[in-house]
Design a protein around this motif. Structure first.
Motif, PDB file in Angstrom:
ATOM      1  N   ALA A 266      64.415  29.115 -18.568  1.00  0.00           N
ATOM      2  CA  ALA A 266      64.554  29.750 -19.635  1.00  0.00           C
ATOM      3  C   ALA A 266      63.485  30.590 -19.886  1.00  0.00           C
ATOM      4  O   ALA A 266      63.602  31.924 -20.343  1.00  0.00           O
ATOM      5  CB  ALA A 266      64.874  28.911 -20.752  1.00  0.00           C
ATOM      6  N   ALA A 267      62.184  30.263 -19.569  1.00  0.00           N
ATOM      7  CA  ALA A 267      61.099  31.227 -19.883  1.00  0.00           C
ATOM      8  C   ALA A 267      61.037  32.379 -18.785  1.00  0.00           C
ATOM      9  O   ALA A 267      60.894  33.597 -19.452  1.00  0.00           O
ATOM     10  CB  ALA A 267      59.692  30.335 -19.618  1.00  0.00           C
ATOM     11  N   ALA A 268      61.546  32.282 -17.706  1.00  0.00           N
ATOM     12  CA  ALA A 268      61.559  33.467 -16.610  1.00  0.00           C
ATOM     13  C   ALA A 268      62.658  34.258 -17.208  1.00  0.00           C
ATOM     14  O   ALA A 268      62.381  35.343 -16.830  1.00  0.00           O
ATOM     15  CB  ALA A 268      61.853  32.672 -15.454  1.00  0.00           C
ATOM     16  N   THR A 269      63.665  33.784 -17.816  1.00  0.00           N
ATOM     17  CA  THR A 269      64.669  34.609 -18.110  1.00  0.00           C
ATOM     18  C   THR A 269      64.552  35.398 -19.327  1.00  0.00           C
ATOM     19  O   THR A 269      64.637  36.585 -19.495  1.00  0.00           O
ATOM     20  CB  THR A 269      66.106  33.956 -18.360  1.00  0.00           C
ATOM     21  N   TRP A 270      63.744  34.681 -20.324  1.00  0.00           N
ATOM     22  CA  TRP A 270      63.203  35.495 -21.369  1.00  0.00           C
ATOM     23  C   TRP A 270      62.109  36.840 -20.785  1.00  0.00           C
ATOM     24  O   TRP A 270      62.093  37.686 -21.474  1.00  0.00           O
ATOM     25  CB  TRP A 270      62.332  34.343 -22.243  1.00  0.00           C
ATOM     26  N   VAL A 271      61.110  36.450 -20.100  1.00  0.00           N
ATOM     27  CA  VAL A 271      60.173  37.090 -19.412  1.00  0.00           C
ATOM     28  C   VAL A 271      60.872  38.586 -18.874  1.00  0.00           C
ATOM     29  O   VAL A 271      60.549  39.628 -19.017  1.00  0.00           O
ATOM     30  CB  VAL A 271      59.289  36.475 -18.403  1.00  0.00           C
ATOM     31  N   GLU A 272      62.034  38.360 -18.170  1.00  0.00           N
ATOM     32  CA  GLU A 272      62.863  39.237 -17.371  1.00  0.00           C
ATOM     33  C   GLU A 272      63.459  40.275 -18.645  1.00  0.00           C
ATOM     34  O   GLU A 272      63.516  41.195 -18.059  1.00  0.00           O
ATOM     35  CB  GLU A 272      63.934  38.688 -16.596  1.00  0.00           C
ATOM     36  N   GLY A 273      63.678  39.741 -19.624  1.00  0.00           N
ATOM     37  CA  GLY A 273      64.213  40.539 -20.560  1.00  0.00           C
ATOM     38  C   GLY A 273      65.362  40.184 -21.537  1.00  0.00           C
ATOM     39  O   GLY A 273      66.545  40.401 -21.457  1.00  0.00           O
TER      40      GLY A 273
ATOM     41  N   LYS B 145      75.011  28.382 -21.299  1.00  0.00           N
ATOM     42  CA  LYS B 145      74.807  28.835 -19.872  1.00  0.00           C
ATOM     43  C   LYS B 145      73.519  29.632 -20.244  1.00  0.00           C
ATOM     44  O   LYS B 145      73.090  29.968 -21.171  1.00  0.00           O
ATOM     45  CB  LYS B 145      75.617  29.862 -19.308  1.00  0.00           C
ATOM     46  N   ILE B 146      72.729  29.481 -18.970  1.00  0.00           N
ATOM     47  CA  ILE B 146      71.494  30.478 -18.962  1.00  0.00           C
ATOM     48  C   ILE B 146      72.156  31.914 -18.724  1.00  0.00           C
ATOM     49  O   ILE B 146      73.065  32.127 -17.864  1.00  0.00           O
ATOM     50  CB  ILE B 146      70.495  30.308 -17.727  1.00  0.00           C
ATOM     51  N   ARG B 147      71.452  32.831 -19.563  1.00  0.00           N
ATOM     52  CA  ARG B 147      72.103  34.262 -19.475  1.00  0.00           C
ATOM     53  C   ARG B 147      71.717  34.928 -17.881  1.00  0.00           C
ATOM     54  O   ARG B 147      70.296  34.669 -17.613  1.00  0.00           O
ATOM     55  CB  ARG B 147      71.441  35.073 -20.464  1.00  0.00           C
ATOM     56  N   THR B 148      72.758  35.348 -17.220  1.00  0.00           N
ATOM     57  CA  THR B 148      72.316  36.016 -16.031  1.00  0.00           C
ATOM     58  C   THR B 148      72.710  37.442 -15.807  1.00  0.00           C
ATOM     59  O   THR B 148      72.637  38.158 -14.805  1.00  0.00           O
ATOM     60  CB  THR B 148      73.290  35.143 -14.931  1.00  0.00           C
ATOM     61  N   MET B 149      73.280  37.961 -16.984  1.00  0.00           N
ATOM     62  CA  MET B 149      73.670  39.273 -17.005  1.00  0.00           C
ATOM     63  C   MET B 149      72.737  40.285 -18.032  1.00  0.00           C
ATOM     64  O   MET B 149      71.966  39.574 -18.972  1.00  0.00           O
ATOM     65  CB  MET B 149      75.265  39.429 -17.503  1.00  0.00           C
ATOM     66  N   VAL B 150      72.883  41.494 -17.933  1.00  0.00           N
ATOM     67  CA  VAL B 150      72.177  42.326 -18.859  1.00  0.00           C
ATOM     68  C   VAL B 150      72.779  42.094 -20.348  1.00  0.00           C
ATOM     69  O   VAL B 150      74.013  41.339 -20.569  1.00  0.00           O
ATOM     70  CB  VAL B 150      72.600  43.876 -18.452  1.00  0.00           C
ATOM     71  N   GLN B 151      72.044  42.747 -21.316  1.00  0.00           N
ATOM     72  CA  GLN B 151      72.455  42.145 -22.815  1.00  0.00           C
ATOM     73  C   GLN B 151      73.850  42.758 -23.225  1.00  0.00           C
ATOM     74  O   GLN B 151      74.545  41.823 -23.793  1.00  0.00           O
ATOM     75  CB  GLN B 151      71.148  42.701 -23.783  1.00  0.00           C
TER      76      GLN B 151
ATOM     77  N   LEU C 294      81.485  45.521 -18.831  1.00  0.00           N
ATOM     78  CA  LEU C 294      82.491  45.068 -18.042  1.00  0.00           C
ATOM     79  C   LEU C 294      83.627  45.994 -18.380  1.00  0.00           C
ATOM     80  O   LEU C 294      84.458  46.690 -17.297  1.00  0.00           O
ATOM     81  CB  LEU C 294      82.962  43.930 -18.405  1.00  0.00           C
ATOM     82  N   ALA C 295      83.872  46.326 -19.600  1.00  0.00           N
ATOM     83  CA  ALA C 295      85.225  46.996 -20.293  1.00  0.00           C
ATOM     84  C   ALA C 295      85.009  48.548 -19.541  1.00  0.00           C
ATOM     85  O   ALA C 295      85.893  49.143 -18.995  1.00  0.00           O
ATOM     86  CB  ALA C 295      85.183  47.157 -21.768  1.00  0.00           C
ATOM     87  N   ARG C 296      83.723  49.086 -19.559  1.00  0.00           N
ATOM     88  CA  ARG C 296      83.537  50.381 -18.972  1.00  0.00           C
ATOM     89  C   ARG C 296      83.902  50.423 -17.474  1.00  0.00           C
ATOM     90  O   ARG C 296      84.426  51.261 -16.908  1.00  0.00           O
ATOM     91  CB  ARG C 296      82.030  50.883 -19.311  1.00  0.00           C
ATOM     92  N   LEU C 297      83.519  49.242 -16.915  1.00  0.00           N
ATOM     93  CA  LEU C 297      83.537  49.497 -15.326  1.00  0.00           C
ATOM     94  C   LEU C 297      85.100  49.195 -15.137  1.00  0.00           C
ATOM     95  O   LEU C 297      85.438  49.905 -13.913  1.00  0.00           O
ATOM     96  CB  LEU C 297      82.730  48.120 -14.828  1.00  0.00           C
ATOM     97  N   ILE C 298      85.782  48.486 -15.584  1.00  0.00           N
ATOM     98  CA  ILE C 298      87.294  47.999 -15.221  1.00  0.00           C
ATOM     99  C   ILE C 298      88.005  49.370 -15.481  1.00  0.00           C
ATOM    100  O   ILE C 298      89.192  49.583 -14.949  1.00  0.00           O
ATOM    101  CB  ILE C 298      87.799  46.997 -15.577  1.00  0.00           C
ATOM    102  N   ALA C 299      87.689  50.114 -16.630  1.00  0.00           N
ATOM    103  CA  ALA C 299      88.269  51.273 -16.980  1.00  0.00           C
ATOM    104  C   ALA C 299      88.091  52.386 -16.035  1.00  0.00           C
ATOM    105  O   ALA C 299      88.982  53.150 -15.995  1.00  0.00           O
ATOM    106  CB  ALA C 299      87.859  51.590 -18.491  1.00  0.00           C
ATOM    107  N   ALA C 300      86.762  52.465 -15.815  1.00  0.00           N
ATOM    108  CA  ALA C 300      86.608  53.358 -14.566  1.00  0.00           C
ATOM    109  C   ALA C 300      86.823  53.219 -13.026  1.00  0.00           C
ATOM    110  O   ALA C 300      87.006  54.150 -12.347  1.00  0.00           O
ATOM    111  CB  ALA C 300      85.395  53.740 -14.725  1.00  0.00           C
TER     112      ALA C 300
ATOM    113  N   ARG D  99      76.531  44.012 -13.415  1.00  0.00           N
ATOM    114  CA  ARG D  99      75.697  43.492 -14.585  1.00  0.00           C
ATOM    115  C   ARG D  99      74.860  42.247 -14.353  1.00  0.00           C
ATOM    116  O   ARG D  99      74.049  41.968 -15.301  1.00  0.00           O
ATOM    117  CB  ARG D  99      77.003  42.966 -15.555  1.00  0.00           C
ATOM    118  N   ILE D 100      74.844  41.703 -13.239  1.00  0.00           N
ATOM    119  CA  ILE D 100      73.997  40.458 -13.268  1.00  0.00           C
ATOM    120  C   ILE D 100      72.702  40.951 -12.640  1.00  0.00           C
ATOM    121  O   ILE D 100      72.507  41.863 -11.999  1.00  0.00           O
ATOM    122  CB  ILE D 100      74.337  39.725 -11.838  1.00  0.00           C
TER     123      ILE D 100
END
Length: 222
Positions: free
Chosen positions: A49-56, A77-83, A89-95, A114-115
């Motif tokens: 959790a601390a490492a994830t927080w430091v990453e952003g 879950k531990i967050r593994t994707m961008v905020q 995801l919506a933008r990606l599957i639309a394009a 996104r990961i």
């Protein structure tokens, strides 16, 4: 130690009646196993959790999932994707039609932009699932069972399989995760869930937990 794949050609089956292990023993086993593992799980979870927080950003991600009896619960879950992962995801599957087709079939992307860098490691080792020990303790999940799906994925499940899925608590791990995991389509999970429900017992749960550690060490997650 071999656990065979589910038979995808067979019709959906529902076991008649419930065993003592299913009604009482499985819940006792969940609580006991989680409690004895906390001295290892909690320090590891704090470091991640601390490492994830430091990453952003915030380390935990909470999502609505469908569980036992069809009730919606908060899945940790531990967050593994961008905020802004949902919007991305919506933008990606639309394009990208190829990405859209992959998402429709598997509900995940092999090359998901996104990961985060740390998130990719956590997913491959399944360490992002550690916060679900809280779900196991509060009774919304079990150590072993069907993998919980989101409300918008309900339409992907065959209508006649709902009763068997809802009879069980969702699992932190399960038959599908140690067998096919990333090799099959999303709807194949239904057959593994039905197969697990038919053979549910302490010995099978112990085998799946043992195999889960093996899968984590091989880092085969996405």
């Amino acid at each position: 130690m071999t656990i065979p794949y589910a038979d995808f050609s067979a019709p959906v089956r529902v076991r008649a009646g419930r065993t003592v292990y299913e009604t009482v023993g499985k819940r006792c086993f969940d609580i006991f196993f989680v409690l004895i593992s906390l001295p290892v799980v909690l320090p590891l979870l704090l470091v991640i959790a601390a490492a994830t927080w430091v990453e952003g950003g915030r380390p935990f991600y909470v999502q609505r999932r469908i569980g036992h009896g069809g009730r919606v619960f908060r899945f940790w879950k531990i967050r593994t994707m961008v905020q802004d992962a949902d919007a991305a995801l919506a933008r990606l599957i639309a394009a990208d039609p190829v990405a859209a087709a992959e998402w429709a079939a598997n509900q995940k992307l092999v090359r998901d932009p996104r990961i985060t860098r740390l998130g990719r490691f956590l997913r491959r080792t399944s360490l992002d699932e550690l916060p679900q020990v809280w779900n196991v303790l509060n009774g919304t999940m079990s150590l072993v069972g069907p993998r919980p799906f989101t409300p918008d994925q309900l339409a992907l499940y065959p209508a006649d399989s709902a009763s068997a899925y809802y009879r069980l608590r969702p699992g932190l791990s399960g038959l599908w995760q140690i067998s096919r995991r990333n090799a099959g389509s999303f709807v194949e999970r239904v057959h593994y869930d039905e197969d697990y429900g038919m053979r549910l017992g302490l010995l099978l749960d112990l085998k799946i937990i043992w195999r889960t550690f093996s899968v984590m060490l091989r880092a085969t997650g996405l």
